[in-house]
Design an enzyme around this catalytic site. Sequence first.
Site, PDB file in Angstrom:
ATOM      1  CD  GLU A   1     -26.425 -30.415 -15.093  1.00 41.14           C
ATOM      2  OE1 GLU A   1     -25.729 -31.425 -15.332  1.00 41.14           O
ATOM      3  OE2 GLU A   1     -26.010 -29.248 -15.256  1.00 41.14           O
TER       4      GLU A   1
ATOM      5  CB  CYS B   1     -19.856 -28.504 -18.100  1.00 39.53           C
ATOM      6  SG  CYS B   1     -19.716 -27.785 -19.732  1.00 39.53           S
TER       7      CYS B   1
ATOM      8  CG  HIS C   1     -24.531 -29.444 -18.581  1.00 35.73           C
ATOM      9  ND1 HIS C   1     -24.239 -28.703 -17.465  1.00 35.73           N
ATOM     10  CD2 HIS C   1     -23.853 -28.861 -19.607  1.00 35.73           C
ATOM     11  CE1 HIS C   1     -23.426 -27.719 -17.784  1.00 35.73           C
ATOM     12  NE2 HIS C   1     -23.178 -27.782 -19.080  1.00 35.73           N
TER      13      HIS C   1
HETATM   14  N1  GLN Z   1     -17.030 -22.251 -19.836  1.00 39.59           N
HETATM   15  C1  GLN Z   1     -16.827 -23.592 -20.247  1.00 39.59           C
HETATM   16  C2  GLN Z   1     -17.030 -23.768 -21.745  1.00 39.59           C
HETATM   17  O1  GLN Z   1     -17.631 -22.947 -22.388  1.00 39.59           O
HETATM   18  C3  GLN Z   1     -17.742 -24.529 -19.501  1.00 39.59           C
HETATM   19  C4  GLN Z   1     -19.167 -24.392 -19.897  1.00 39.59           C
HETATM   20  C5  GLN Z   1     -20.109 -25.026 -18.933  1.00 39.59           C
HETATM   21  O2  GLN Z   1     -19.729 -25.386 -17.831  1.00 39.59           O
HETATM   22  N2  GLN Z   1     -21.364 -25.147 -19.302  1.00 39.59           N
HETATM   23  O3  GLN Z   1     -16.598 -24.751 -22.305  1.00 39.59           O
END
Ligand code: GLN
Length: 553
Positions: free
Chosen positions: A510, A382, A508
């Site tokens: 995970e 992410c 994600h």
């Molecule tokens: N801050 C970034 C976004 O909102 C990454 C978000 C995250 O890593 N969950 O896109």
Amino acid sequence: MSAKYVFVTGGVVSSLGKGLAAASIGCLLESRGLRVNLMKFDPYLNVDPGTMSPFQHGEVFVTDDGAETDLDLGHYERFTHARLSRDNNLTTGRIYEQIITKERRGDYLGKTVQVIPHVTNEIKNAMRKVAADTDVTLVEIGGTVGDIESLPFLEAIRQMRQELGRENTIFIHVTLVPWIAAAQELKTKPTQHSVKELLSIGIQPDVLLCRTDRFLSREMKSKIALFCNVQEQAVVTAKDVSSIYEVPVVFAQEKVDELVLRYLHLQAEEPKLERWRELVDRCYNPKDEVSIGIVGKYVEYEDSYKSLKEALVHGALAHNLKLKVTWIEAEGLETKDRSYENQLEGFDGILVPGGFGKRGIEGMLNAIRYARENEVPYFGICLGMQTACIEYARNVCGLEGANSSEFDPATPHRIIYKLRELTGVEEMGGTMRLGAWPCMLEKNSRAARVYGKTEISERHRHRYEFNREYEAVLTSAGLRITGTTPDGTYVEIVEIPEHPFFLGCQFHPEFKSKPLEPHPLFRDFVAASYRNRLQRRGRQEQREMAEVQRVAP
Ligand code: GLN
């Protein structure tokens, strides 16, 4: 068969592992062929944990349907096959939100709306909804008995016992039996007080799961049984273990599943725990170690990255390795010169996880540069994918000042910008791109090879995306986009093909890794990191051998 419920409460102190206990009991019942579901009630007033700081709350676990939930749901999914959704985690805030919406609509037909029965009814309805089509539903009540805010939930489970009877409900209380060093004794008084507290609201626990650091003697168990009015065999030692994946096996030894079946008048097959036993065996007998450096912003609070840590453990276990994680505060890598590199030396792999806000970004970019230039396996998740793209833009494509508009709204090169579907959305609660979305993988990419297919579904939680106007610049310089949404709108995966492992994903992974089904990306990242370790070890041995030959007469 009517639905059966296991209610799990906690006493004395928080952090006794109620969630893990519920998940492990769910695992045992499932291994006996029963269909289980699990849910958690959190007594705080936030509608969901999505708006809370990771320091306050720990990780926000995301379900397929895009609910932002408590991290205990992560344990539930890792230990069972229950399919969790926004129905499986409710807060006081959500319950009240529902009631107030109904009240404004006029649904209560002029009645006074009250905690009993309206709030408790709402809580009971939520339990019934989750219990449909299952044999046993485990309901965890967050917080500690004695908290003012958990009272409506305890009252609701008291009523459930009233309505459904003893054979359909069981109360399990997780409590603490501390070892007092000065007296060289285990003490039962906190447990007695906690049970008294429960009794005062009309709940007599059936089973006590006593967290201790040593086994409870027969005498100790009978003392607790006598004072707390439970059967002696229902006083269970829940001894600390070094791997959480041992808990189901330990509970089976303590016959917790048999107790639950007996109290609930259930018949079930013998538990099938061979795969869990084999897993525990691997946890305690690794063939070697792999060391991963995680560069992030909330690293001093491990709960912020609960699923991530577990997914890495799963990846390591898949190769019979012991995982050594080092949490590196990203801000600490923001040195003017390259001295930050000293802090990154020696890791077999480097990972930048999800995160929000500007703090530590430059440190993450330094870590990514180090991994890219030194062929250290890099996995970006992410935010870790977004920063990988920014690093590439700055240091490979020469786009000075490249950034995300999240961290620098005035950047000349917005490599990452606000999701186009969120333009104009300023509200914070539940407004990100959330939950499971499909993704298509490029043939002949690492991603497609690792997943073994070209169509996947992964869970998301982000507000920003890769700006495809920069696609040509970055890809002509060697970065590859190997995963996108089926309609091509969003970039989901980037890779550097020449690198031993350099992969960033917008989702994600995970959240979908389980100890018995490790996520392919984590499995592959750990494998690449371990290869790196062996190569470095090989080079070191060669150097030593050369040195021996040099000094030998
Ligand atoms: N801050 C970034 C976004 O909102 C990454 C978000 C995250 O890593 N969950 O896109």
